[in-house]
Write an enzyme that holds these catalytic residues in place. Structure first.
Site, PDB file in Angstrom:
ATOM      1  CE1 TYR A 161      -3.601   2.606   1.084  1.00  9.11           C
ATOM      2  CE2 TYR A 161      -2.137   3.119   2.915  1.00  9.11           C
ATOM      3  CZ  TYR A 161      -3.250   3.412   2.154  1.00  9.11           C
ATOM      4  OH  TYR A 161      -4.002   4.516   2.450  1.00  9.11           O
ATOM      5  CB  ALA A 163       5.170   0.255  -2.672  1.00  9.80           C
TER       6      ALA A 163
END
Ligand code: NAD
Length: 250
Positions: A161, A163
């Site tokens: 998430y 990233a």
């Protein structure tokens, strides 16, 4: 100040939670609001709430990860409300969200896909569809809802998430600079923990770890969106603005 009268806004994932709060505030500032959600009933329920205040709103149910559906919806919104001047990419948590609770070492590639799809491709499809008209008309606002997890390592199982949110913040910076002379701005809002009323029992415990001692309210995200969507914010572009009660200070 910060009037949005005469503007058309599209808020994705606005059937509940943060997006609903953003849609309410933009409508209160005078925007016509297209309420997107992949869940049509949720979109309709937000529209009803907006219309009850006298606002002009339209349910726009589609999946932001489906580029053909995004393009078709933007055309329908243009016909029924006017072309999208303000795009708020809020949809960012896929249904089920299997990648939201595992450490990276325990995750599978299929856990990553849904998060990358919604936070990168979903937002990119919406920007790609809305941007040409904004540039042509010489005015537009792209507002990306991101998260503090984009910039801070956390030991709570949100690596994919985080990233995906870091990635879309990067895209927003490039979109901002590429279009800086067109009247279109693009900015991200990195939210801290928000009160989405999903788990009231956990709220007090979570709030204790936040310097202000409380979660953020969806309407507070809406207020920052209203500013970024307004004429008055014209010189703000390419920024990530934190809204988090002091959780991350920069
Ligand atoms: N809630 C928080 O504490 C928090 C913290 C930081 C960032 N954020 C960000 O705020 C945004 C909203 O979060 P929330 O907590 O309100 O989420 P939520 O899950 O309560 O609501 C999101 C809405 O998006 C819809 N949606 C899901 N997939 C979709 C798709 N493919 N196309 C269209 N709509 C779709 C869902 O049906 C749902 O109604 C997200 O981008 C999230 O990453 C939230």
């Amino acid at each position: 100040m910060f009037s949005l009268a005469g503007r058309t806004a599209l808020v994705t994932g606005a059937g509940q939670g943060v997006g609903r709060g953003i849609a309410k505030v933009l409508a209160a500032q005078g925007a016509r609001v297209a309420v997107n959600d992949v869940d049509a009933a949720r979109a309709e329920s937000t529209v009803k709430e907006l219309e009850a205040t006298g606002a002009t709103a339209l349910a726009a149910p589609f999946d932001v990860t489906d580029p053909a559906a995004v393009r078709a919806a933007l055309e329908r919104i243009a016909l029924q409300l006017g072309p999208v001047d303000i795009l708020v990419n809020n949809a960012g948590i896929p249904a089920g969200s299997r990648g939201m609770s595992k450490k990276f070492i325990d995750s599978d590639p299929e856990d990553w896909a849904a998060l990358i799809d919604i936070n990168l491709y979903g937002a990119m499809h919406c920007i790609r569809a809305a941007l040409p008209g904004m540039v042509q008309r010489g005015w537009g606002r792209v507002i990306q809802i991101s998260s503090g997890a984009s910039q801070r390592g956390l030991n709570i199982g949100v690596s994919s998430y985080g990233a995906s949110k870091s990635g879309i913040e990067g895209l927003i910076r490039h979109v901002a600079v590429e279009n800086a002379r067109t009247g279109v701005t693009a900015n991200s809002i990195a939210l801290g923990l928000m009160n989405n009323q999903k788990n009231p029992a956990a709220t007090a415990h979570i709030a204790a770890g936040i310097p202000m001692g409380r979660l953020g309210e969806p309407e507070e995200a809406g207020a920052l969106c209203a500013y970024l969507a307004s004429d008055e914010s014209a010189y703000v572009t390419g920024q990530t603005i934190h809204l988090n009660g002091g959780s991350i200070t920069t």
